[in-house]
Write a protein that holds these residues in place. Structure first.
Motif, mmCIF file in Angstrom:
data_model
loop_
_atom_site.group_PDB
_atom_site.id
_atom_site.type_symbol
_atom_site.label_atom_id
_atom_site.label_comp_id
_atom_site.label_asym_id
_atom_site.label_seq_id
_atom_site.Cartn_x
_atom_site.Cartn_y
_atom_site.Cartn_z
ATOM 1 N N THR A 1 0.835 -1.204 0.000
ATOM 2 C CA THR A 1 0.000 0.000 0.000
ATOM 3 C C THR A 1 0.870 1.256 0.000
ATOM 4 O O THR A 1 0.621 2.190 -0.760
ATOM 5 N N LEU A 2 1.897 1.278 0.839
ATOM 6 C CA LEU A 2 2.790 2.439 0.877
ATOM 7 C C LEU A 2 3.483 2.649 -0.467
ATOM 8 O O LEU A 2 3.557 3.769 -0.978
ATOM 9 N N LEU A 3 3.987 1.573 -1.045
ATOM 10 C CA LEU A 3 4.695 1.686 -2.323
ATOM 11 C C LEU A 3 3.760 2.119 -3.450
ATOM 12 O O LEU A 3 4.100 2.999 -4.250
ATOM 13 N N ILE A 4 2.598 1.522 -3.529
ATOM 14 C CA ILE A 4 1.650 1.848 -4.613
ATOM 15 C C ILE A 4 1.127 3.274 -4.449
ATOM 16 O O ILE A 4 1.044 4.034 -5.418
ATOM 17 N N MET A 5 0.773 3.666 -3.218
ATOM 18 C CA MET A 5 0.286 5.034 -2.992
ATOM 19 C C MET A 5 1.384 6.051 -3.294
ATOM 20 O O MET A 5 1.128 7.109 -3.878
#
Length: 166
Positions: free
Chosen positions: A8-12
């Motif tokens: 989630t952190l990487l994609i966001m």
């Protein structure tokens, strides 16, 4: 759960960087938030999965981010956001005899130290070197430079004194 948080952190982060590059260039706020999220995701990968996975995710994230930035530059997305209008106006293009030293007028706005005044039925940008002048106050032109008009406030009683001394 940790894998979901990391992804989630990487994609966001990547999504915010892409939004910065393609949709809101020049704001940098969105891009900085995206970069922070990506760094947090990469730190989580190093902490939870080791340096091999951390280096791999860092490399892939860097390649994707640089590719997005290069595509953004080459696509010319910034040309649609840039201001292409030219400024053609000038400040107080004074023709001779429009305003002279000693002409009287009225401050249209507060002159603190710059403002607008109506002198000889012309609305002009003026400045005051001796304090602030409130809107509606009577003024007199004390100095004219190339495109600069300096005014002073006319106080009660000064008008008669100046007329007697002239």
């Amino acid at each position: 759960m940790e894998l979901f948080l990391v992804l989630t952190l990487l994609i966001m982060g990547l999504a915010l960087i892409l939004i910065e590059v393609f949709f809101v260039p020049g704001t940098t706020f969105v891009g900085i938030i995206g970069l922070v999220l990506m760094v947090l995701g990469i730190v989580q990968v190093f902490a939870n999965y080791g340096s091999t996975w951390g280096i791999a995710v860092s490399t892939v994230g860097l390649i994707i981010s640089l590719t997005a930035i290069i595509i953004g530059f080459k696509s010319g997305v910034w040309t649609s956001f840039s201001n292409k209008e030219k400024i053609t106006g000038r400040v107080n293009l004074l023709e001779e005899d429009i305003v002279r030293k000693g002409d009287k007028g009225v401050a249209v706005s507060d002159i603190r130290p710059g403002g607008k005044a109506r002198i000889n039925d012309f609305l002009l940008e003026v400045k005051s070197l001796r304090g602030f002048i409130d809107a509606g106050s009577p003024i007199v032109v004390s100095k004219i430079d190339v495109n600069s008009i300096t005014v002073e406030e006319v106080k009660e009683g000064e008008e008669e004194d100046k007329a007697l001394n002239a």
